[in-house]
Design a protein around this motif. Structure first.
Motif, PDB file in Angstrom:
ATOM      1  N   ILE A   1      13.938 -12.929  -2.966  1.00 45.86           N
ATOM      2  CA  ILE A   1      13.246 -11.981  -3.847  1.00 45.86           C
ATOM      3  C   ILE A   1      11.747 -12.043  -3.598  1.00 45.86           C
ATOM      4  N   ARG A   2      11.212 -13.254  -3.429  1.00 43.25           N
ATOM      5  CA  ARG A   2       9.777 -13.392  -3.147  1.00 43.25           C
ATOM      6  C   ARG A   2       9.406 -12.728  -1.818  1.00 43.25           C
ATOM      7  N   ARG A   3      10.244 -12.903  -0.815  1.00 45.88           N
ATOM      8  CA  ARG A   3       9.956 -12.273   0.479  1.00 45.88           C
ATOM      9  C   ARG A   3       9.955 -10.751   0.362  1.00 45.88           C
ATOM     10  N   GLU A   4      10.911 -10.220  -0.416  1.00 45.03           N
ATOM     11  CA  GLU A   4      10.973  -8.774  -0.591  1.00 45.03           C
ATOM     12  C   GLU A   4       9.740  -8.263  -1.344  1.00 45.03           C
ATOM     13  N   ALA A   5       9.293  -9.030  -2.336  1.00 42.91           N
ATOM     14  CA  ALA A   5       8.086  -8.647  -3.079  1.00 42.91           C
ATOM     15  C   ALA A   5       6.862  -8.694  -2.180  1.00 42.91           C
ATOM     16  N   ALA A   6       6.777  -9.717  -1.337  1.00 44.44           N
ATOM     17  CA  ALA A   6       5.637  -9.836  -0.427  1.00 44.44           C
ATOM     18  C   ALA A   6       5.600  -8.673   0.560  1.00 44.44           C
ATOM     19  N   ALA A   7       6.768  -8.304   1.066  1.00 44.46           N
ATOM     20  CA  ALA A   7       6.836  -7.181   2.000  1.00 44.46           C
ATOM     21  C   ALA A   7       6.400  -5.882   1.316  1.00 44.46           C
TER      22      ALA A   7
ATOM     23  N   SER B   1      -0.450  -1.899   0.409  1.00 39.43           N
ATOM     24  CA  SER B   1      -1.860  -2.268   0.488  1.00 39.43           C
ATOM     25  C   SER B   1      -2.592  -1.526   1.594  1.00 39.43           C
ATOM     26  N   ASP B   2      -1.893  -0.639   2.307  1.00 38.86           N
ATOM     27  CA  ASP B   2      -2.509   0.233   3.317  1.00 38.86           C
ATOM     28  C   ASP B   2      -3.327  -0.536   4.347  1.00 38.86           C
TER      29      ASP B   2
END
Length: 340
Positions: free
Chosen positions: A161-167, A173-174
């Motif tokens: 879940i953290r990896r998906e949020a980071a991605a 963030s453009d």
């Protein structure tokens, strides 16, 4: 116009973000005085005048009684007028330069209040005890919430879940890279508060934004939103959880918002579905979720009792009011804010 709660009733008692919000403003008017002295009415008048003048503004509502106003922030002129009495007592840190104090108690006749002192003290005591009981129930609700989180952590793919949020944070963030804490402005508020009327939510912060709704258990939402808030670039508004303020319900930027509850905006929201990474968490944590809800319900009942005591005490203060003095103070505040 947006609506928020600058404070909420939480598992640790009343938690507010007043000081941080006020420190960044150019002008702040602090209202002092007891119940029934016209503070909320004055602030509603400021909000109405802001709307009349077409000025962008926020209305900050009271978590004890969501029909009452605790502050108005007129964004277009960098000024705010706020209730600075307990439980959100605020003092002037830069007197005259930034803050001025208006004592609404000037409109009270002491000789009318003195004969009712015993009744007023009893009502204040009953209000205090009701709040204490409410916080005891919210603390027990927090205990079940913690058990729910531990079970969730055992069953869900936390790192996934953290990896998906980071991605996601990087994708929105453009190319600006992840946020550096010292180089962005962060605001803190509640869009939902536990009140005498139950959980009350506002969704104005979603107007005009691209809305991403996280499809997950509450724990998954908090995990995903917290990671996005940590990493996303740009200025952010962090909307905290009313029971556990250290967790986030939503993060809002200039362009978009990420939330687990989009209210009436749900049908138009982009869905981020992380339920596949949660395993059987929703089923296995249902018992703790139901007990948390039950304890929160008891707290709401106590908050309603506290409000009833407050309103009874308020009647004595209203009866002791000189409304001509209150009107004069209102006129002075309006002139100080708008300069007309």
């Amino acid at each position: 116009m947006e609506r928020y709660f600058p404070g909420s009733n939480t598992a640790d008692g009343f938690k507010g973000f007043y000081d941080g919000e006020l420190e960044r403003l150019d002008k702040v008017i602090l209202l002092k005085g007891g119940p029934g002295t016209g503070k909320s009415s004055l602030m509603k008048a400021v909000a109405k005048e802001s709307a009349k003048k077409g000025l962008d503004h926020e209305i900050w509502y009271c978590s004890g009684d969501p029909s009452s106003v605790d502050g108005v922030y007129v964004k277009d002129i960098g000024a705010a007028v706020v209730d600075a009495t307990a439980p959100h007592a605020t003092e002037a840190r830069l007197p005259v330069i930034r803050e001025s104090v208006t004592d609404m108690a000037q409109s009270l006749a002491r000789d009318r209040l003195l004969p009712e002192r015993g009744k007023i003290e009893k009502l204040f005591y009953l209000k205090k005890r009701s709040y204490e009981r409410a916080y005891e129930h919210l603390n027990r609700a927090f205990g079940y919430s913690e058990k729910k989180w531990r079970e969730y952590s055992r069953l869900a793919d936390i790192e996934g879940i953290r990896r998906e949020a980071a991605a996601f944070a990087l994708s929105v963030s453009d190319g600006a890279g992840v946020a550096q804490r010292g180089k962005r402005r962060t605001r803190n508020m509640f869009s939902t508060a536990i009140t005498a009327d139950g959980a009350v939510s506002f969704y104005d912060h979603l107007v005009g934004k691209r809305v991403y709704r996280v499809n997950a258990c509450d724990e998954g939402v908090h995990l995903f939103v917290g990671e996005v808030a940590r990493l996303v670039a740009g200025d952010v508004m962090l909307l905290h959880n009313s029971l556990r303020p250290e967790r986030l319900d939503a993060v809002v930027t200039r362009e978009f918002a990420v939330t687990g509850d989009a209210g009436v905006f749900s049908t138009a929201a982009d869905v981020i579905d992380i339920s596949a990474k949660e395993g059987n968490a929703a089923f296995e944590t249902e018992f703790f979720r139901s007990r948390e809800k039950e304890e929160t319900g008891y707290a709401v009942s106590d908050l309603a009792s506290a409000r009833a005591s407050h309103l009874e005490a308020e009647k004595f203060f209203v009866a002791a009011m000189d409304f001509s003095v209150a009107d004069t103070l209102t006129f002075r505040v309006m002139k100080e804010i708008f300069g007309d």
